[in-house]
Write an enzyme that holds these catalytic residues in place. Structure first.
Site, PDB file in Angstrom:
ATOM      1  CB  CYS A 223      -7.378  -3.862  -5.508  1.00 59.95           C
ATOM      2  SG  CYS A 223      -8.904  -4.776  -5.654  1.00 59.95           S
TER       3      CYS A 223
ATOM      4  NE  ARG B  82      -4.166   4.675   9.033  1.00 58.74           N
ATOM      5  CZ  ARG B  82      -3.238   5.073   9.874  1.00 58.74           C
ATOM      6  NH1 ARG B  82      -2.600   6.213   9.654  1.00 58.74           N
ATOM      7  NH2 ARG B  82      -2.920   4.357  10.928  1.00 58.74           N
TER       8      ARG B  82
ATOM      9  CE1 TYR C 114      -3.999  -2.057   0.273  1.00 58.72           C
ATOM     10  CE2 TYR C 114      -2.768  -3.257   1.939  1.00 58.72           C
ATOM     11  CZ  TYR C 114      -3.847  -3.170   1.081  1.00 58.72           C
ATOM     12  OH  TYR C 114      -4.772  -4.174   1.031  1.00 58.72           O
TER      13      TYR C 114
END
Length: 175
Positions: free
Chosen positions: A135, A118, A104
């Site tokens: 994803c 985030r 991420y």
């Protein structure tokens, strides 16, 4: 006219919903059209998509992916609405190569948000067009799977499948 089609795959039924121009609005390993419709932003959500057997290049891309060729899925147009950060993450995510998962934090940094892990996680959660915006290729720092709308077992299988393609490619090239 907006349409949807379900394709049988080794990972379960895969349904894609497209707009009247053929751009993917939502997709995933399900045969529940209502669940996919709920993922589409209200401004893009069609009211009564036609059920079809085939969606042309979209169906071909799903089949090619499950046969070991992720290239066509990366070329299929996708239409999603969000803010600039999420949109940047989705665009960058489409460029993550199969078999080369990222984190991420790395994804956010590559999209221009160096402290945005985030933001990247939230973009993945809100991604309606799985496979076309892959994803499943995003992991937590340290390699943990994180989450996945279609289940962690499926995410693990997708990552293993894509890793096997890289091994096959290396063997074919003599590496």
């Amino acid at each position: 006219m907006p349409a949807l089609a379900t394709v049988p795959t080794p990972l379960g039924p895969f349904t894609a919903l497209v707009d009247d121009e053929g751009a993917v609005l939502a997709s995933g390993w399900t045969d529940d059209a209502g669940a996919l419709l709920a993922l589409v932003h209200a401004e893009l959500r069609p009211t009564d998509p036609a059920r079809r057997e085939d969606l042309g290049e979209v169906t071909a891309a799903v089949t090619a992916f499950h046969d070991g060729d992720p290239g066509p899925a990366a070329a299929v147009p996708v239409r999603q609405i969000s803010g600039p950060a999420t949109t940047a993450i989705w665009e960058r995510l489409r460029a993550v190569p199969a078999g080369e998962p990222t984190t991420y934090g790395e994804l956010a940094d590559a999209a221009g948000y160096p402290k945005g892990h985030r933001i990247a996680a939230r973009a993945c959660v809100h991604n309606a067009a799985t496979l076309f915006v892959p994803c499943h290729r995003v992991l937590r720092r340290g390699g943990a799977l994180g989450g996945y709308r279609w289940g962690l077992e499926r995410k693990e299988r997708l990552l293993a499948l894509e890793a096997s393609w890289r091994v096959d490619d290396a063997a074919l090239s003599g590496v």
